[in-house]
Motif scaffolding. Structure first.
Motif, PDB file in Angstrom:
ATOM      1  N   SER A   1    -145.911 -28.516  53.109  1.00 21.62           N
ATOM      2  CA  SER A   1    -145.381 -27.493  52.375  1.00 21.62           C
ATOM      3  C   SER A   1    -145.878 -25.920  52.043  1.00 21.62           C
ATOM      4  O   SER A   1    -145.281 -24.707  52.494  1.00 21.62           O
TER       5      SER A   1
ATOM      6  N   SER B   1    -135.830 -35.154  50.601  1.00 23.17           N
ATOM      7  CA  SER B   1    -134.177 -35.145  50.349  1.00 23.17           C
ATOM      8  C   SER B   1    -133.255 -34.204  49.721  1.00 23.17           C
ATOM      9  O   SER B   1    -132.825 -32.967  50.162  1.00 23.17           O
TER      10      SER B   1
ATOM     11  N   GLY C   1    -134.646 -31.429  48.975  1.00 27.13           N
ATOM     12  CA  GLY C   1    -135.403 -29.839  48.929  1.00 27.13           C
ATOM     13  C   GLY C   1    -134.248 -29.446  50.178  1.00 27.13           C
ATOM     14  O   GLY C   1    -134.051 -28.659  50.504  1.00 27.13           O
ATOM     15  N   GLU C   2    -134.137 -30.088  51.045  1.00 23.58           N
ATOM     16  CA  GLU C   2    -133.181 -30.384  52.033  1.00 23.58           C
ATOM     17  C   GLU C   2    -131.623 -29.795  51.518  1.00 23.58           C
ATOM     18  O   GLU C   2    -131.653 -28.863  52.072  1.00 23.58           O
ATOM     19  N   GLU C   3    -131.238 -31.029  51.113  1.00 25.03           N
ATOM     20  CA  GLU C   3    -129.944 -29.894  50.449  1.00 25.03           C
ATOM     21  C   GLU C   3    -129.683 -28.767  49.609  1.00 25.03           C
ATOM     22  O   GLU C   3    -128.974 -28.446  49.448  1.00 25.03           O
ATOM     23  N   SER C   4    -131.221 -28.624  48.683  1.00 27.23           N
ATOM     24  CA  SER C   4    -131.205 -27.375  47.735  1.00 27.23           C
ATOM     25  C   SER C   4    -131.633 -25.942  48.954  1.00 27.23           C
ATOM     26  O   SER C   4    -131.837 -24.880  48.261  1.00 27.23           O
ATOM     27  N   GLY C   5    -132.645 -26.468  49.962  1.00 23.41           N
ATOM     28  CA  GLY C   5    -132.432 -25.249  50.278  1.00 23.41           C
ATOM     29  C   GLY C   5    -134.701 -24.960  49.911  1.00 23.41           C
ATOM     30  O   GLY C   5    -134.600 -23.844  50.239  1.00 23.41           O
ATOM     31  N   SER C   6    -134.756 -26.294  49.210  1.00 24.52           N
ATOM     32  CA  SER C   6    -135.917 -25.514  48.441  1.00 24.52           C
ATOM     33  C   SER C   6    -137.349 -26.739  48.942  1.00 24.52           C
ATOM     34  O   SER C   6    -137.924 -27.457  47.766  1.00 24.52           O
ATOM     35  N   LEU C   7    -137.305 -26.859  50.172  1.00 19.31           N
ATOM     36  CA  LEU C   7    -138.088 -28.434  50.551  1.00 19.31           C
ATOM     37  C   LEU C   7    -139.590 -27.869  49.972  1.00 19.31           C
ATOM     38  O   LEU C   7    -140.426 -28.651  50.150  1.00 19.31           O
ATOM     39  N   ASP C   8    -140.193 -26.776  50.685  1.00 17.86           N
ATOM     40  CA  ASP C   8    -141.755 -26.383  50.210  1.00 17.86           C
ATOM     41  C   ASP C   8    -141.539 -26.768  48.413  1.00 17.86           C
ATOM     42  O   ASP C   8    -143.137 -27.013  48.381  1.00 17.86           O
ATOM     43  N   HIS C   9    -140.780 -26.667  48.022  1.00 14.56           N
ATOM     44  CA  HIS C   9    -140.952 -26.585  46.723  1.00 14.56           C
ATOM     45  C   HIS C   9    -141.329 -27.909  46.107  1.00 14.56           C
ATOM     46  O   HIS C   9    -142.042 -28.596  45.206  1.00 14.56           O
TER      47      HIS C   9
END
Length: 406
Positions: free
Chosen positions: A281, A342, A344-352
């Motif tokens: 993250s 998953s 996070g990847e779909e929403s573009g907020s993987l780090d969060h």
């Protein structure tokens, strides 16, 4: 050859100086040089009238620990957020340190930066204290002009990691301490107490109960070969930990075994997942590309099983596989982490989402440590009762038998 000569250069001293500038204002500072004459010459060229020069010892002192680096990172981040220039921030932290080794390290880095080296490159010269994750984040901060923000993230990451390690150590310390005390008590009983009972029983005559004979035989063996027992025990432990430290196969086998140990295995597994998700993250939020970020994540997890899994994930992601798919194929991550990744990847907020997963598992580790002491107490009491209580009862059986005869 030039590098070798530089490495042997005598410029290993830090001089604290005080003087007056061209306007008569009192100024003071520090300068690295091979001797006081070099300090005087350098300051005179700057138009400073020297009033005092004092060499500060930088060798010796305690070793630099991870906690020292975490405190330094937090101080540097705080000062840069407050607008303090980088070189001045290094001066302030170096002066405030009570560890001469850390002061020397910071002065070395400051000197490199002052001569035009980037901060990340200066850190990379000291891999013993600044790992690839640290240097990569600093480099990303320099490139993006957000160094103070990434130093703050680094400080948070290091503080969280140290907190987890401290909790794991505190959970393991109690049972280890009790077992060590139990070993010392059993040793004293075997060497000093049981031989005294043996002399008393010999004067009684007659045949001793089987448990008493067994304990006396163990005591005789212990008294006769205590040097071999201690040598085998401590020598075996030393070679075991050396093999664990140096053999890659041994590390993988032991890390895999530790994850399967009852109670403690679950605690270690959750702490490793917390570090893994926290590291990825932090790297991803800093703008480090995913494939490059995974370089640092495996080693930061602190477990060979997850390091091997991370290498596999990196290879899969490099060929175009989605992160969640690559993580699932390793079979080591729990469903919750996979679902969070998953989303996070779909929403573009993987780090969060990974940060949320890290917080969840850090809280889980905290709760497990709190409950572990109360869980271990009855287990340890049973072990001590069986071992020490069994020895005591065996020694008193002949006395009970004698009383029954009388």
């Amino acid at each position: 050859m030039a590098t070798a000569a530089a490495a042997k250069s005598p410029k290993d001293f830090v001089f604290e100086w005080e003087g007056k500038d061209r306007n008569g204002k009192v100024v003071r500072g520090e300068l690295r040089a091979g001797g006081e004459a070099q300090v005087n010459a350098s300051l005179r060229r700057q138009g400073i009238l020297i009033t005092k020069v004092k060499k500060r010892r930088t060798a010796g002192g305690r070793s630099i620990k991870q906690k020292d680096i975490a405190i330094f990172t937090r101080q540097l981040a705080t000062m840069m957020k407050a607008g303090v220039p980088l070189l001045q921030a290094f001066d302030i932290v170096g002066r405030g340190s009570t560890n001469p080794r850390l002061t020397k390290l910071l002065n070395d880095i400051r000197s490199d930066v002052e001569t035009g080296t980037s901060l990340s490159a200066a850190f990379r010269k000291h891999p013993l204290y600044f790992d690839s994750l640290y240097c990569n984040l600093v480099e990303a901060g320099e490139a993006g002009g957000i160094l103070e923000a990434l130093l703050d993230r680094l400080a948070i990451y290091q503080e969280k990691t140290l907190a987890i390690k401290a909790k794991i150590k505190s959970a393991l310390m109690y049972p280890i301490a009790v077992l060590v005390v139990a070993f010392v008590v059993v040793t004293v009983i075997m060497i000093f107490v049981i031989p005294a009972f043996k002399e008393v029983f010999t004067s009684f005559g007659g045949e001793l109960p089987a448990p008493t004979q067994l304990v006396i035989a163990m005591s005789e063996f212990f008294v006769a070969y205590w040097w071999a027992i201690f040598g085998f025990l401590f020598g075996g432990l030393y070679f075991f930990f050396q093999a664990w430290k140096r053999s890659e196969k041994m590390q993988v086998a032991m890390d895999r075994l530790l994850l399967k140990v009852p109670v403690f295995g679950d605690l270690i597994n959750k702490s490793v997942i917390a570090r893994w998700t926290r590291t990825l993250s932090t790297m991803f939020a800093a703008g480090v590309p995913l494939v490059e970020a995974l370089d640092s994540v495996g080693g930061a997890a602190g477990n060979a099983v997850y390091q091997i899994a991370t290498e596999k994930i990196q290879k899969d992601v490099a060929t175009g596989t989605a992160l969640t798919t690559a993580m699932t194929s390793t079979g080591v991550f729990p469903v919750m982490v996979l679902q969070m990744a998953s989303i996070g990847e779909e929403s573009g907020s993987l780090d969060h989402m990974l940060a949320k997963a890290a917080e969840f598992y850090e809280d889980e580790v905290d709760e497990m440590v709190k409950g572990l002491s109360s869980l271990m107490e009855p287990f340890i009491i049973v072990i001590l009762g069986v071992v020490i209580g069994g020895i005591v009862v065996s020694m008193y059986l002949p006395i009970f038998k004698l009383g029954a005869v009388v």
